[in-house]
Design a protein around this motif. Structure first.
Motif, PDB file in Angstrom:
ATOM      1  N   TYR A  17       1.091  -1.348  -0.114  1.00 37.71           N
ATOM      2  CA  TYR A  17      -0.010  -0.036   0.103  1.00 37.71           C
ATOM      3  C   TYR A  17       0.910   1.190   0.053  1.00 37.71           C
ATOM      4  CZ  TYR A  17       0.255  -0.266   5.308  1.00 37.71           C
ATOM      5  OH  TYR A  17       0.774  -0.558   6.576  1.00 37.71           O
ATOM      6  N   ALA A  18       0.585   2.138  -0.766  1.00 29.52           N
ATOM      7  CA  ALA A  18       1.228   3.243  -0.796  1.00 29.52           C
ATOM      8  C   ALA A  18       2.531   3.198  -1.454  1.00 29.52           C
ATOM      9  CB  ALA A  18       1.203   4.360   0.452  1.00 29.52           C
ATOM     10  N   ALA A  19       2.535   2.055  -2.365  1.00 36.35           N
ATOM     11  CA  ALA A  19       3.992   1.909  -2.771  1.00 36.35           C
ATOM     12  C   ALA A  19       3.831   0.979  -4.144  1.00 36.35           C
ATOM     13  CB  ALA A  19       4.724   0.971  -1.794  1.00 36.35           C
ATOM     14  N   ASN A  20       4.815   1.327  -5.099  1.00 39.50           N
ATOM     15  CA  ASN A  20       4.917   0.509  -6.002  1.00 39.50           C
ATOM     16  C   ASN A  20       6.411  -0.025  -6.550  1.00 39.50           C
ATOM     17  OD1 ASN A  20       4.461  -0.337  -8.891  1.00 39.50           O
ATOM     18  ND2 ASN A  20       4.751   1.854  -9.732  1.00 39.50           N
ATOM     19  N   PRO A  21       6.548  -1.154  -5.482  1.00 38.51           N
ATOM     20  CA  PRO A  21       7.970  -1.795  -5.752  1.00 38.51           C
ATOM     21  C   PRO A  21       8.493  -2.188  -6.933  1.00 38.51           C
ATOM     22  CG  PRO A  21       6.046  -3.109  -4.517  1.00 38.51           C
ATOM     23  CD  PRO A  21       5.781  -1.789  -4.648  1.00 38.51           C
ATOM     24  N   MET A  22       7.603  -2.420  -7.740  1.00 37.36           N
ATOM     25  CA  MET A  22       7.976  -2.971  -9.163  1.00 37.36           C
ATOM     26  C   MET A  22       8.486  -1.769 -10.034  1.00 37.36           C
ATOM     27  SD  MET A  22       8.467  -5.691 -10.541  1.00 37.36           S
ATOM     28  CE  MET A  22       8.615  -5.195 -12.403  1.00 37.36           C
ATOM     29  N   GLY A  23       8.158  -0.590  -9.844  1.00 35.30           N
ATOM     30  CA  GLY A  23       8.783   0.586 -10.387  1.00 35.30           C
ATOM     31  C   GLY A  23       9.951   1.362  -9.580  1.00 35.30           C
ATOM     32  N   GLU A  58      18.986  -4.263 -17.922  1.00 38.39           N
ATOM     33  CA  GLU A  58      19.270  -3.433 -18.844  1.00 38.39           C
ATOM     34  C   GLU A  58      17.974  -2.322 -19.013  1.00 38.39           C
ATOM     35  OE1 GLU A  58      18.662  -4.794 -23.296  1.00 38.39           O
ATOM     36  OE2 GLU A  58      20.183  -5.967 -22.165  1.00 38.39           O
ATOM     37  N   LEU A  59      18.525  -1.184 -19.441  1.00 40.37           N
ATOM     38  CA  LEU A  59      17.428  -0.429 -19.653  1.00 40.37           C
ATOM     39  C   LEU A  59      17.489   0.160 -21.315  1.00 40.37           C
ATOM     40  CD1 LEU A  59      15.472   2.092 -18.571  1.00 40.37           C
ATOM     41  CD2 LEU A  59      17.517   3.388 -18.370  1.00 40.37           C
ATOM     42  N   ALA A  60      16.375   0.097 -21.962  1.00 40.24           N
ATOM     43  CA  ALA A  60      16.429   0.801 -23.270  1.00 40.24           C
ATOM     44  C   ALA A  60      16.133   2.377 -23.161  1.00 40.24           C
ATOM     45  CB  ALA A  60      15.393   0.099 -24.271  1.00 40.24           C
ATOM     46  N   GLY A  85      11.152   7.320 -12.428  1.00 43.35           N
ATOM     47  CA  GLY A  85       9.877   7.977 -12.112  1.00 43.35           C
ATOM     48  C   GLY A  85       8.966   7.063 -13.373  1.00 43.35           C
ATOM     49  N   HIS A  86       9.513   6.670 -14.523  1.00 42.25           N
ATOM     50  CA  HIS A  86       9.069   6.027 -15.696  1.00 42.25           C
ATOM     51  C   HIS A  86       8.414   4.563 -15.342  1.00 42.25           C
ATOM     52  CE1 HIS A  86      10.079   8.817 -18.898  1.00 42.25           C
ATOM     53  NE2 HIS A  86      11.085   8.818 -18.258  1.00 42.25           N
ATOM     54  N   TRP A  87       7.151   4.258 -15.645  1.00 43.46           N
ATOM     55  CA  TRP A  87       6.505   3.016 -15.285  1.00 43.46           C
ATOM     56  C   TRP A  87       7.272   1.967 -16.407  1.00 43.46           C
ATOM     57  CZ3 TRP A  87       0.647   2.820 -14.448  1.00 43.46           C
ATOM     58  CH2 TRP A  87       0.295   3.567 -13.448  1.00 43.46           C
ATOM     59  N   PRO A  88       7.949   0.951 -15.618  1.00 45.78           N
ATOM     60  CA  PRO A  88       8.334  -0.068 -16.604  1.00 45.78           C
ATOM     61  C   PRO A  88       7.540  -0.537 -17.720  1.00 45.78           C
ATOM     62  CG  PRO A  88       9.063  -0.542 -14.302  1.00 45.78           C
ATOM     63  CD  PRO A  88       8.107   0.561 -14.445  1.00 45.78           C
ATOM     64  N   LYS A  89       6.347  -0.764 -17.559  1.00 44.32           N
ATOM     65  CA  LYS A  89       5.419  -1.257 -18.507  1.00 44.32           C
ATOM     66  C   LYS A  89       5.013  -0.299 -19.753  1.00 44.32           C
ATOM     67  CE  LYS A  89       0.882  -0.896 -16.130  1.00 44.32           C
ATOM     68  NZ  LYS A  89       0.013  -1.722 -15.374  1.00 44.32           N
ATOM     69  N   GLY A 104      11.378  -1.941 -23.445  1.00 44.78           N
ATOM     70  CA  GLY A 104      12.282  -2.840 -23.018  1.00 44.78           C
ATOM     71  C   GLY A 104      11.358  -3.297 -21.629  1.00 44.78           C
ATOM     72  N   GLY A 105      10.531  -2.664 -20.941  1.00 44.57           N
ATOM     73  CA  GLY A 105       9.600  -3.049 -20.013  1.00 44.57           C
ATOM     74  C   GLY A 105      10.415  -2.772 -18.680  1.00 44.57           C
ATOM     75  N   THR A 106      11.532  -2.130 -18.676  1.00 44.16           N
ATOM     76  CA  THR A 106      12.181  -1.784 -17.392  1.00 44.16           C
ATOM     77  C   THR A 106      12.468  -0.091 -17.195  1.00 44.16           C
ATOM     78  OG1 THR A 106      14.373  -1.844 -18.432  1.00 44.16           O
ATOM     79  CG2 THR A 106      13.610  -3.977 -17.357  1.00 44.16           C
ATOM     80  N   ASN A 107      12.696   0.250 -15.859  1.00 47.53           N
ATOM     81  CA  ASN A 107      13.280   1.543 -15.830  1.00 47.53           C
ATOM     82  C   ASN A 107      14.530   1.457 -15.125  1.00 47.53           C
ATOM     83  OD1 ASN A 107      12.584   1.204 -12.957  1.00 47.53           O
ATOM     84  ND2 ASN A 107      10.849   2.528 -12.828  1.00 47.53           N
ATOM     85  N   ALA A 108      15.115   2.668 -14.648  1.00 47.94           N
ATOM     86  CA  ALA A 108      16.496   2.581 -14.184  1.00 47.94           C
ATOM     87  C   ALA A 108      16.629   1.701 -13.085  1.00 47.94           C
ATOM     88  CB  ALA A 108      16.990   3.816 -13.972  1.00 47.94           C
ATOM     89  N   ASN A 109      15.719   1.173 -12.300  1.00 48.20           N
ATOM     90  CA  ASN A 109      15.882   0.426 -11.054  1.00 48.20           C
ATOM     91  C   ASN A 109      16.303  -1.101 -11.560  1.00 48.20           C
ATOM     92  OD1 ASN A 109      15.456   2.281  -9.285  1.00 48.20           O
ATOM     93  ND2 ASN A 109      13.363   2.330  -9.232  1.00 48.20           N
TER      94      ASN A 109
END
Length: 684
Positions: A380-386, A611-613, A632-636, A640-645
């Motif tokens: 809750y109040a979190a978006n760990p995948m991003g 990796e990040l595209a 801040g970008h959403w991976p989906k 490439g389906g990822t962000n910097a994390n």
């Protein structure tokens, strides 16, 4: 007949400014939002992100009803269900999990999506329920823990200057902070100081918006801030400008710390930090002879291996110069250290005493543990995948079929896609909350302005319903929001004198009951000695991981705050996403040339984690050896389906198990050009 009213509230987001705002409501619908012109810190202005908040609350992708997963985890396919169905399934699954594995198999993963004392992180919303279930303790260390710990070692508290007193500073060091993006309301106080002759220096690996507006920018190598602090103090000593009387009366450990300072003359620090020796010496002379000097150092500064030590050593500077004597002198990190509110999380509800602690920045590790497995992840109040380190390992953990995942959310984030049950959450216009900024000295009340849409429920109401469905009987689990607020303000601390829920609801905001101007530590420091405690031998500098690029990865990655997103909040807002553009990686011209890369090229940024595209941007805003991509970008929603994390190690800083978002090495290589590939394979 049209009925219009203005409702006082406060921004809930993870920003030091915690703005007071005014919601315009017409016929039960929020139609306008503006900063509260009467609040001394907000003064009528909001940020580029929050200016679109009304639109955001009405977005077509808003989650309005409970949902159950119907496709594979990660696919984001759900069916609508009723609240009764959702609560029945949750109660059944939690009862089974606690019966077989114990309460510690539940990980309540709370984030900083809201900082409210009632609904959010600062009040540990939901902790009473989790204690009643014996759930694991969630160590929410992702944001500021290393710096908090370092400051406590020096000052006894992370609280420091009242940021409004920067108007009285004559030298301002904006150290690892991009004020105009991450807390722009401070700038008006800085500008007032400049009108009176103050000199402003930005110390940052990146030439940010703020650095553009400063009088001087020092492009420091990431993670070497403590070495610079020691070198500046070396010059202060060379100038004989240390405040001997302050050192004698108000500090502890000066002899050992002076020896540490002597190890870092400007020439040595120049080799470590990448800042020319003459610039270090010039700033050191200015620091030696300018009172008061105010230092603004915020959270990005401490997200590396030596982050806690960096803040510990920077905080020692005003102990040597005596700047704590003056309004406008000292260090400002987080004013939350001055807010005397303690949430009553009812530790007595724990069935068997203390439980294990699971660390927020070690989510992948926690989900991989088979000896003492996590069986329920409640987000809750979190978006760990991003937002969490080592994104690909986190993804693998969330794909576990034996992991029951509940997500309370407002929008279909990447994390929602891995949920078994999704519960619709209210937004700030729709619930009550109590807030304290961590960049000012005010408490604020957020009054509900409109009813929740669909079947959205507040955090507190959701947990009340879960407790009821589980048959829990302790009365504290059912306290109303106003009862919680009154409990929070009832501690009797002098700083809360005269502040009541009724007054806050009527006025919207109230300054803490402290002197104005507020000069902290005038009565001593809250340390064991009652004095500012200097770092001891070998405790003043920790080399960052990126200092030794001995392997295949040579570029130090920085992932600063975006101007248009707040963490991953607003990542799905069409206009803000348009302004941000797709993921970009800023690279110095020399590093691009060494790799045969050109501006605008599609590249892959990679290391052993993933990796990040991104699109390459050749820029003089980063120095050789440093690359930068905003978070801040959403991976989906990204190529490439990822962000910097995906590139960030799940490693600990030196203190508090803080995150290391700015202490990772990467490399860059071209991605295939789709247009060329299409041309090569097209039929004749």
């Amino acid at each position: 007949m049209t009925r219009e009213l203005n409702v006082l509230g406060a921004c809930p987001l993870d920003c030091p400014d915690t703005c007071s705002w005014v919601v315009t409501v017409r016929d039960g619908e929020a139609v306008g939002l503006r900063g509260n012109p009467g609040q001394p810190y907000t003064r009528g202005a909001l940020c580029v992100k929050v200016n679109r908040y009304v639109e955001h609350t009405k977005a077509p992708d808003r989650i309005l009803y409970p949902m159950r997963r119907v496709g594979p985890k990660g696919a984001g396919r759900f069916e609508r269900i009723t609240w009764d169905e959702a609560l029945d399934e949750i109660a059944e699954r939690l009862t089974a999990i606690t019966g077989e594995f114990g309460g510690e198999a539940i990980w309540p993963y709370q984030g900083t999506g809201t900082l409210g004392y009632i609904q959010g992180e600062t009040g540990q919303a939901g902790r009473r329920l989790w204690n009643a279930l014996g759930a694991s303790f969630h160590d929410l260390n992702i944001c500021s823990r290393a710096g908090n710990t370092g400051l406590r070692l020096t000052n006894g508290s992370p609280g420091g200057m009242d940021p409004e007193t920067f108007a009285q500073s004559r030298l301002i060091l904006l150290w690892g902070t991009n004020t105009l993006t991450s807390g722009h309301h401070l700038w008006k106080f800085i500008q007032r100081a400049r009108t009176d002759g103050a000199h402003v220096v930005a110390i940052d690996p990146i030439r940010t918006r703020t650095a553009d507006q400063a009088d001087e920018h020092l492009a420091i190598r990431p993670g070497t801030d403590a070495a610079l602090a020691l070198a500046l103090l070396h010059v202060v000593l060379d100038e004989g400008a240390q405040d001997e009387e302050y050192l004698e009366r108000h500090t502890h450990g000066w002899g050992d710390f002076e020896q540490e300072i002597r190890k870092y003359p400007p020439k040595v620090a120049a080799e470590i930090t990448g800042i020319p020796e003459k610039d270090i010496r010039a700033l050191g002379v200015r620091l030696a002879h300018t009172r008061p000097t105010g230092i603004r150092a915020t959270m990005g500064l401490q997200r590396h291996r030596g982050g806690g030590t960096a803040l510990r050593t920077i905080a020692a500077i005003p102990g040597v110069t005596g700047d704590w004597r003056h309004p406008g002198g000292g260090v400002a990190y987080s004013t939350s250290g001055h807010v005397p509110i303690q949430a009553d999380t009812r530790l007595d509800l724990l069935p068997d005493g203390p439980v294990r602690s699971l660390t927020m920045t070690r989510l992948a590790e926690g989900l991989e543990d088979t000896a003492d497995p996590v069986k329920c992840l409640w987000v809750y109040a979190a978006n760990p995948m991003g937002s969490t380190s080592d994104q690909n390992r986190v993804r693998r953990g969330l794909l576990r079929e034996d992991l029951f995942t509940v997500v309370m959310e407002q929008f279909p984030t990447d994390t929602v896609d891995y949920a078994d049950i999704v519960l619709p959450a209210t937004m700030q216009f729709e619930h009550a909350d109590l807030h304290a900024g961590y960049g000012h000295m005010y408490l604020m009340w957020n009054e509900p302005a409109v009813p929740p849409p669909g079947e959205c429920l507040s955090t507190t109401e959701t947990f009340r319903r879960v407790a009821r469905r589980l048959g829990l009987t302790d009365p504290s689990l059912y306290d109303s929001d106003l009862e919680i607020a009154r409990q929070l303000l009832s501690g009797g601390h002098p700083s809360l004198a005269g502040i009541t829920v009724e007054r806050l609801r009527a006025e919207g905001w109230v300054r803490l009951s402290v002197p104005d101007p507020f000069v902290p530590f005038t009565d001593g420091f809250p340390t064991a000695s009652g004095r500012l405690e200097f770092p001891g031998p070998g405790q003043a500098y920790v080399e960052p991981f990126t200092a030794r690029a001995a392997g295949p990865y040579k570029l130090a990655l920085i992932t600063p705050a975006s101007h248009t997103f707040l963490n991953t909040i607003f990542g799905n807002n069409p206009e803000l996403a348009r302004r941000a553009g797709g993921p970009k990686i800023a690279v110095n011209e020399k590093d691009a040339a060494d790799r045969g890369l050109h501006d605008g090229q599609r590249v892959r940024v990679f290391n052993d984690n993933g990796e990040l595209a991104a699109e390459l941007e050749i820029s003089d805003r980063v120095a050789p050896g440093v690359v930068m991509t905003p978070k801040g970008h959403w991976p989906k929603l990204s190529p490439g389906g990822t962000n910097a994390n995906a590139l960030v190690d799940e490693r600990d800083a030196d203190m508090g198990r803080g995150a290391v978002y700015h202490d990772n090495l990467v490399e860059i290589a071209p991605l295939p050009d789709p247009a060329k590939d299409e041309g090569a394979t097209a039929p004749a």
